[in-house]
Write an enzyme that holds these catalytic residues in place. Sequence first.
Site, PDB file in Angstrom:
ATOM      1  N   ARG A  69       1.320  -1.171   0.019  1.00 34.40           N
ATOM      2  CA  ARG A  69      -0.320  -0.431  -0.068  1.00 34.40           C
ATOM      3  C   ARG A  69       0.858   1.361  -0.498  1.00 34.40           C
ATOM      4  O   ARG A  69       0.293   2.069  -0.794  1.00 34.40           O
ATOM      5  CB  ARG A  69      -1.316   0.447   1.246  1.00 34.40           C
ATOM      6  CG  ARG A  69      -2.014  -1.414   0.358  1.00 34.40           C
ATOM      7  CD  ARG A  69      -3.216  -1.583   1.687  1.00 34.40           C
ATOM      8  NE  ARG A  69      -2.612  -2.134   3.200  1.00 34.40           N
ATOM      9  CZ  ARG A  69      -2.642  -3.348   3.637  1.00 34.40           C
ATOM     10  NH1 ARG A  69      -3.401  -3.565   3.184  1.00 34.40           N
ATOM     11  NH2 ARG A  69      -1.870  -3.845   4.562  1.00 34.40           N
ATOM     12  N   GLU A 106       4.627  -9.359  14.761  1.00 37.93           N
ATOM     13  CA  GLU A 106       3.696  -9.741  15.902  1.00 37.93           C
ATOM     14  C   GLU A 106       3.776 -11.909  15.910  1.00 37.93           C
ATOM     15  O   GLU A 106       3.172 -12.358  16.985  1.00 37.93           O
ATOM     16  CB  GLU A 106       3.030  -9.028  16.483  1.00 37.93           C
ATOM     17  CG  GLU A 106       0.947  -8.939  15.712  1.00 37.93           C
ATOM     18  CD  GLU A 106       1.858  -8.143  14.560  1.00 37.93           C
ATOM     19  OE1 GLU A 106       0.920  -7.126  13.383  1.00 37.93           O
ATOM     20  OE2 GLU A 106       2.665  -7.342  14.289  1.00 37.93           O
TER      21      GLU A 106
END
Length: 184
Positions: A69, A106
């Site tokens: 993006r 994560e």
Amino acid sequence: MSTYRDEDPRIHGIKTKIRVVPNFPKQGIMFQDITTLLLDPKAFKDTIDLFVERYKGKNISVVAGIEARGFIFGPPIALAIGAKFVPLRKPRKLPGEVISEEYILEYGRDCLEMHVGAVEPGERALVVDDLIATGGTLCAAMNLLERVGAEVIECACVIELPELKGRLLLSMWYIYGVMLKTGS
């Protein structure tokens, strides 16, 4: 620390065009979907204009967009401020010689790559992505640029997810511009 707040009337219009998709790509994630922003030419232009207004005249020579993006927002910003656009891609997507930076997410590890020679020592760089989450991807992008001698001026993102505390990780080293906050 520079942050766009709700003072600018364009911010509200941009916020209303970002769709939140619950439980995507997995349970418990509230996905911030910018594709609905791209469907509205005025909101998309306002988004780009806010960044251009911030970075015009700051002698930025490189806009580095993070896959994927960052490729949407980075090129129009680069063109408007007279900078080159450099894609930072996932492994094995760029032909030729690359420099890599691995980072921890994560949920695992990932890597960004950039063409060798795309950025020269001493160039002033802006890193662009759609959002700040934990800050790991942005830190990897900054490390990659600094390893080749660039000076990273800021990171420009459309959305911040404050509950993931990416700003804390980034604020130790950099001032950056974030336009919109979502969540708590």
